[in-house]
Scaffold this motif. Structure first.
Motif, short mmCIF file in Angstrom:
data_model
loop_
_atom_site.label_atom_id
_atom_site.label_comp_id
_atom_site.label_asym_id
_atom_site.label_seq_id
_atom_site.Cartn_x
_atom_site.Cartn_y
_atom_site.Cartn_z
N VAL A 144 17.38 -51.13 93.81
CA VAL A 144 16.76 -52.44 94.47
C VAL A 144 17.95 -53.09 95.22
CG1 VAL A 144 15.85 -54.66 93.90
CG2 VAL A 144 15.18 -52.58 92.52
N TYR A 145 19.16 -53.41 94.50
CA TYR A 145 20.18 -54.25 95.01
C TYR A 145 20.87 -53.70 96.31
CZ TYR A 145 19.05 -58.35 92.59
OH TYR A 145 18.19 -59.38 92.11
N ASP A 146 21.37 -52.30 96.11
CA ASP A 146 22.04 -51.64 96.86
C ASP A 146 21.27 -50.99 98.16
OD1 ASP A 146 24.39 -52.68 95.46
OD2 ASP A 146 24.18 -50.99 94.11
N ILE A 147 20.27 -50.81 97.61
CA ILE A 147 19.57 -49.73 98.67
C ILE A 147 18.14 -50.57 99.23
CG2 ILE A 147 18.28 -47.53 98.96
CD1 ILE A 147 19.99 -46.61 96.58
N HIS A 266 9.71 -53.01 97.58
CA HIS A 266 9.22 -52.24 96.30
C HIS A 266 8.53 -51.16 96.68
CE1 HIS A 266 10.06 -56.08 94.16
NE2 HIS A 266 9.33 -56.91 94.90
N SER A 267 8.03 -50.57 97.65
CA SER A 267 7.99 -49.44 97.99
C SER A 267 8.96 -48.62 98.15
CB SER A 267 6.78 -49.26 99.42
OG SER A 267 5.50 -49.68 99.19
N LEU A 268 10.01 -49.01 98.76
CA LEU A 268 11.42 -48.07 98.79
C LEU A 268 12.04 -48.02 97.27
CD1 LEU A 268 12.88 -50.06 102.02
CD2 LEU A 268 11.58 -47.85 101.80
N SER A 269 12.02 -49.03 96.65
CA SER A 269 12.87 -48.88 95.25
C SER A 269 11.73 -47.90 94.44
CB SER A 269 13.00 -50.17 94.48
OG SER A 269 11.93 -50.83 94.41
N GLN A 270 10.46 -48.15 94.46
CA GLN A 270 9.54 -47.50 93.56
C GLN A 270 9.38 -45.97 94.03
OE1 GLN A 270 6.72 -50.27 90.87
NE2 GLN A 270 6.67 -51.07 93.14
N PRO A 400 15.04 -48.67 84.61
CA PRO A 400 14.51 -49.67 85.59
C PRO A 400 13.95 -50.81 84.95
CG PRO A 400 13.28 -47.53 85.77
CD PRO A 400 13.90 -47.37 84.43
N LYS A 401 14.15 -51.96 85.64
CA LYS A 401 13.51 -53.40 85.01
C LYS A 401 12.63 -53.88 86.01
CE LYS A 401 15.95 -56.85 83.38
NZ LYS A 401 17.02 -57.78 83.20
N ARG A 402 11.47 -54.26 85.56
CA ARG A 402 10.41 -54.81 86.57
C ARG A 402 10.48 -56.35 86.42
NH1 ARG A 402 6.53 -51.90 87.78
NH2 ARG A 402 4.84 -53.63 87.44
N VAL A 403 9.70 -56.45 87.70
CA VAL A 403 9.64 -58.06 87.98
C VAL A 403 8.44 -58.71 87.05
CG1 VAL A 403 8.91 -59.67 89.67
CG2 VAL A 403 10.32 -58.05 90.32
N ILE A 408 3.08 -59.58 92.57
CA ILE A 408 3.70 -58.38 93.23
C ILE A 408 4.17 -57.41 92.27
CG2 ILE A 408 6.01 -57.76 94.24
CD1 ILE A 408 4.08 -59.20 96.19
N ASN A 409 3.94 -55.73 92.36
CA ASN A 409 4.28 -54.87 91.68
C ASN A 409 5.76 -54.57 91.87
OD1 ASN A 409 4.39 -52.46 90.10
ND2 ASN A 409 3.23 -51.30 91.71
N GLY A 410 6.51 -54.73 91.31
CA GLY A 410 7.97 -54.58 92.08
C GLY A 410 8.92 -54.61 90.75
N LEU A 411 10.17 -53.80 91.17
CA LEU A 411 11.19 -53.67 90.31
C LEU A 411 12.33 -54.68 90.63
CD1 LEU A 411 11.76 -49.79 90.63
CD2 LEU A 411 10.69 -51.04 88.94
#
Ligand code: HEM
Length: 421
Positions: A144-147, A266-270, A400-403, A408-411
């Protein structure tokens, strides 16, 4: 067909905690099977509100989105929260507007986001993806943070007309605003009543005011100036011969910032998570790059970052045979519809070759179909292409940790290692 059920699947479909724990696929499947048009009584669950129809079938989601006359975005907005008229007016954007005004607002920004216009950003997207992967491949990183979080905001700063160096500040603000139920992002928690004093601000967040002031500062300097960036367009726009009110310029900008930033990430990380869990699919894509288009659509279906939006019935009607009264709230659950077995054979199989793939990740059609769909596709496609070319395996190095969000369905964390080819 189901009517107002006495017994619903055991899921508090609005609970932020539910989504923080995981995607409630099993409960969504049960809703679709037993109560596809389900009446959810909010007060039973301790939420505030007069209840709503919850739609989890693909066909119903599409029907409601296409029929904007019967299912309005304007009457009571698109959030499940019931807004007083003053809050609705203060927070309104084109998202909460029906044609004909919606059409006029949308025309202001359509040219920037058309498929053809977006294709001209392909080289920019490749460069950004390359930079992100150069930093991440071969070392421990956070997906999430780096990418994932860098790419969407850096794709749109130029279009929005804000300085690129403001990108970190902008996504920090957008995170605080959207994740107003997650203490890792926001000190004020919406379902604890903390945000009530801010009900006139988008997402009831005081940070929205900071962004509105930021927009005002920049917009004043753009008045009377020629330019194609969106701030300049909004500052000089005439709708029905009138300038856009300053407040609406600000909320319009905020809509673009949030929609462009808080979803594609969130599409990229998931997508990374799905590829870590399905290494055969990454190998398949690497061996056959002709799958890139179908892979992009499958990642979008699978990751479905937007969980729901709301409409309000303008007349007595029916959905899937279930009577719906004028004034009823209707909520469309995109992720649930994207796993409807009537439309997606073997829906819980992650299949980068899936075709056709009529996902509703960008909405069910109709006037509000996502403005940024081509931008999101470009980002996901460019990312997948580079990943398949340069990365042999995506290895998870932690959980992984979810929001915490029912919206929003996200990490928020995805510890991983990208093993180079
Ligand atoms: C994977 C990424 C994305 C997802 C899942 C997504 C999802 C959605 C959905 C479901 C809607 C329909 C809202 C409704 O019917 O009420 C929508 C509308 C919208 N999206 Fe996206 N979106 C994404 C990316 C983007 C991007 C990159 C932008 C760029 C700024 C954007 C801007 C918008 C705007 C402005 C609207 C409102 C359109 C209108 O009211 O006419 N979205 N999006």
């Amino acid at each position: 067909m189901a009517a107002r059920q006495d017994t619903l699947p055991h899921l508090d479909i609005l609970s932020h905690d539910v989504y923080e724990a995981g995607v409630p696929h099993a409960a969504y499947d049960e809703f679709r099977r037993t109560a596809p048009v389900a009446w959810v009584n909010e007060t039973d669950k301790g939420h505030h509100g007069r209840g709503f129809w919850s739609l989890t079938c693909h066909e119903d989601v599409v029907a409601v989105h296409k029929d904007w006359r019967t299912f309005s975005s304007e009457v009571d907005g698109t959030e499940i929260e019931e807004l007083e008229p003053d809050a609705l007016a203060a927070r309104r954007t084109m998202l909460e507007t029906d044609p004909p005004r919606h059409t006029k607002l949308r025309q202001l920004v359509n040219p920037t986001f058309s498929k053809m216009a977006v294709e001209t950003y392909a080289a920019h997207a490749e460069r950004l993806v390359g930079e992100v992967l150069d930093r991440a491949i071969g070392r421990d990183a956070d997906g999430v943070y780096d990418i994932a979080r860098d790419l969407p905001i850096r794709m749109i700063t130029g279009l929005l007309g804000v300085p690129e160096e403001d990108a970190p500040q902008l996504f920090h603000w957008a995170d605080q605003i959207v994740y107003n139920a997650d203490p890792d992002y926001s000190p004020l928690i919406s379902d604890h009543g903390d945000t009530d004093p801010y009900r006139l601000l988008p997402f009831r967040s005081p940070v929205s005011l900071t962004v509105l002031e930021y927009v005002h500062r920049l917009a004043v300097a753009r008045r009377g100036v020629d330019g194609g960036d969106l701030l300049t367009v909004l500052s000089n726009a005439l709708v029905d011969g009138e300038p856009l009110p300053e407040r609406e310029q600000g909320t319009f900008f905020l809509l673009l910032l949030i929609a462009g930033n808080e979803t594609t990430r969130h599409s990229l990380s998931q997508g990374l998570l799905a590829l870590a869990e399905h290494p055969d699919q990454l190998a398949r894509l690497a061996a056959d790059p002709s799958l890139l288009d179908s892979a992009t659509e499958e990642v979008l279906r699978w990751t479905s970052p937007q969980l729901h939006f709301r409409r309000t019935a303008t007349v007595a009607t029916e959905i899937g045979g279930v009577p719906v009264a004028a004034g009823d709230k209707v909520v469309t659950w995109y992720l649930a519809a994207n796993f409807d077995p009537e439309v997606f054979p073997d829906p819980h199989r992650f299949d980068l070759g899936r075709s056709p793939n009529r996902h509703v990740t960008f909405g069910g059609g109709g006037p509000h179909l996502c403005l940024g769909q081509w931008m999101a596709r470009l980002e996901v496609r460019t990312f997948l292409a580079a990943l398949a070319q340069r990365v042999r395996r995506v290895e998870l190095t932690g959980d992984p940790k979810r929001v915490r969000s029912n919206f929003i369905n996200g990490l928020k964390a995805l510890p991983l290692h990208l093993v180079p080819r």
